[in-house]
Design an enzyme around this catalytic site. Structure first.
Site, PDB file in Angstrom:
ATOM      1  N   ASN A  11       0.874  -1.177   0.000  1.00  0.00           N
ATOM      2  CA  ASN A  11       0.000   0.000   0.000  1.00  0.00           C
ATOM      3  C   ASN A  11       0.911   1.227   0.000  1.00  0.00           C
ATOM      4  OD1 ASN A  11      -1.813   2.037   0.398  1.00  0.00           O
ATOM      5  ND2 ASN A  11      -2.344   1.472   2.501  1.00  0.00           N
ATOM      6  N   TRP A  12       1.034   1.823  -1.172  1.00  0.00           N
ATOM      7  CA  TRP A  12       1.935   2.986  -1.281  1.00  0.00           C
ATOM      8  C   TRP A  12       1.333   4.253  -0.684  1.00  0.00           C
ATOM      9  CZ3 TRP A  12       4.702   3.110  -6.753  1.00  0.00           C
ATOM     10  CH2 TRP A  12       5.592   2.018  -6.837  1.00  0.00           C
ATOM     11  N   HIS A  91      -9.624   0.932   4.640  1.00  0.00           N
ATOM     12  CA  HIS A  91      -8.372   1.188   5.369  1.00  0.00           C
ATOM     13  C   HIS A  91      -8.664   2.169   6.508  1.00  0.00           C
ATOM     14  CE1 HIS A  91      -4.339   2.667   6.240  1.00  0.00           C
ATOM     15  NE2 HIS A  91      -3.892   1.549   5.688  1.00  0.00           N
ATOM     16  N   GLU A  93      -7.189   4.685   7.534  1.00  0.00           N
ATOM     17  CA  GLU A  93      -7.044   6.107   7.187  1.00  0.00           C
ATOM     18  C   GLU A  93      -8.290   6.607   6.456  1.00  0.00           C
ATOM     19  OE1 GLU A  93      -3.240   5.788   5.234  1.00  0.00           O
ATOM     20  OE2 GLU A  93      -2.324   5.302   7.166  1.00  0.00           O
ATOM     21  N   GLY A 168       1.995   2.493  10.657  1.00  0.00           N
ATOM     22  CA  GLY A 168       2.879   3.637  10.480  1.00  0.00           C
ATOM     23  C   GLY A 168       3.568   4.079  11.755  1.00  0.00           C
ATOM     24  N   SER A 207       3.188  -1.954  10.310  1.00  0.00           N
ATOM     25  CA  SER A 207       4.646  -1.868  10.483  1.00  0.00           C
ATOM     26  C   SER A 207       5.373  -3.179  10.160  1.00  0.00           C
ATOM     27  CB  SER A 207       4.993  -1.386  11.894  1.00  0.00           C
ATOM     28  OG  SER A 207       4.457  -0.086  12.112  1.00  0.00           O
ATOM     29  N   GLY A 228       2.842  -1.015   4.317  1.00  0.00           N
ATOM     30  CA  GLY A 228       2.839   0.403   3.985  1.00  0.00           C
ATOM     31  C   GLY A 228       4.246   0.912   3.760  1.00  0.00           C
ATOM     32  N   GLY A 229       4.827   1.487   4.804  1.00  0.00           N
ATOM     33  CA  GLY A 229       6.133   2.151   4.691  1.00  0.00           C
ATOM     34  C   GLY A 229       7.211   1.319   4.011  1.00  0.00           C
TER      35      GLY A 229
HETATM   36  C1  PEP Z   1      -0.935   0.316   5.985  1.00  0.00           C
HETATM   37  O1  PEP Z   1      -1.085   1.498   5.810  1.00  0.00           O
HETATM   38  O2  PEP Z   1      -1.760  -0.485   5.507  1.00  0.00           O
HETATM   39  C2  PEP Z   1       0.221  -0.142   6.744  1.00  0.00           C
HETATM   40  C3  PEP Z   1       0.204  -1.367   7.202  1.00  0.00           C
HETATM   41  O3  PEP Z   1       1.218   0.764   6.926  1.00  0.00           O
HETATM   42  P1  PEP Z   1       2.634   0.468   7.661  1.00  0.00           P
HETATM   43  O4  PEP Z   1       3.177  -0.818   7.114  1.00  0.00           O
HETATM   44  O5  PEP Z   1       3.478   1.658   7.307  1.00  0.00           O
HETATM   45  O6  PEP Z   1       2.350   0.370   9.114  1.00  0.00           O
END
Ligand code: PEP
Length: 246
Positions: A11-12, A91, A93, A168, A207, A228-229
């Site tokens: 997930n960018w 999601h 967010e 995140g 994460s 994500g990151g």
């Molecule tokens: C996400 O946004 O779906 C996610 C899991 O982000 P991160 O890996 O950065 O925690």
């Protein structure tokens, strides 16, 4: 035992560039794995990805409407035409910042399936809910809002367990914490369809990185990751894709 093909999804979010598209597609094309690899970039980049058997493409959101006067929205059919095969729905967010409630999440998931896209439906508890020991209760409510109403979605969707406190933040759920919730989810949705509950992929997000993914993927109900990151780094994301062997 049911064989579920691991899914490693990137997930960018609102990140990325043409350079990252080129670098990521080149890196993933070098990888040999039986895992399914998925990139969900901002939709503007969907058509920039070279066609490849090495990965699938997805979107991060979809309109709940079919078409029409909905400025700024993108329909499921349009995503499909642009090369997407999956779409992330619900999601945290989107739920927190754009008001995507359970009814909206369900509507979007149904639109996705109608357009032959696989929705990756996200569920997760806040830190306060975990501290109050309400994790299972909250997850059950969100699951029921989707799967009690439309149990057929069990056969056509992916579930992402994403504890909000782990997204995140650098703080990952321990493999034991994640497995406990994944197992709960699978047991819970069995009341709707036992076979589909055994077959649905439940991926973990929060994460995930190249170091912690091995222990997470070793758990029996963790069928991959939503990343994500770490998905913005070609070498690290490639390493995660390679680690998640079935
Ligand atoms: C996400 O946004 O779906 C996610 C899991 O982000 P991160 O890996 O950065 O925690």
């Amino acid at each position: 035992m049911t064989q579920r093909r691991p899914l490693i999804a990137a997930n960018w979010k609102m990140n990325g560039s043409c350079e990252l598209v080129q670098g990521m597609s080149a890196a993933l094309s070098q990888i040999t794995t039986t895992n399914e690899i998925l990139i969900c970039p901002p939709v503007i980049f969907l058509s920039s990805f070279p066609k490849s058997d090495a990965y699938q493409l997805g979107a991060q959101n979809v309109s709940n409407e079919l078409q029409g006067a909905f400025t700024g929205e993108i329909s499921a059919d349009m995503l499909r035409d642009a090369g997407a095969r999956y779409v992330i729905v619900g999601h945290s967010e989107r739920r927190a910042l754009y008001g995507d409630n359970d009814a909206m999440v369900l509507a979007k998931a149904l639109r996705a399936v109608a357009a032959n896209l696989t929705p990756i439906i996200c569920f997760g508890e806040t830190l306060a809910e975990r501290q109050q020991e309400k994790t299972f209760e909250v997850i059950a409510q969100h699951l029921d809002a989707v799967y009690a109403a439309h149990p057929e979605l069990l056969a056509t969707s992916v579930i992402a367990y994403e504890p909000i406190w782990a997204i995140g933040t650098g703080e990952t759920a321990t493999p034991e914490q994640a497995q406990a919730v994944h197992e709960f989810i699978r047991q819970h949705v069995m009341k709707f369809n036992v076979v589909a509950a055994q077959q649905i992929r439940i991926i973990y997000g929060g994460s995930v990185n190249a170091e912690n993914c091995t222990a997470l993927f070793a758990k029996p109900d963790i069928d991959g990751a939503l990343v994500g990151g770490a998905s913005l780094k070609t070498a690290e994301f490639s390493a995660i894709c390679l680690t998640a062997q079935d």
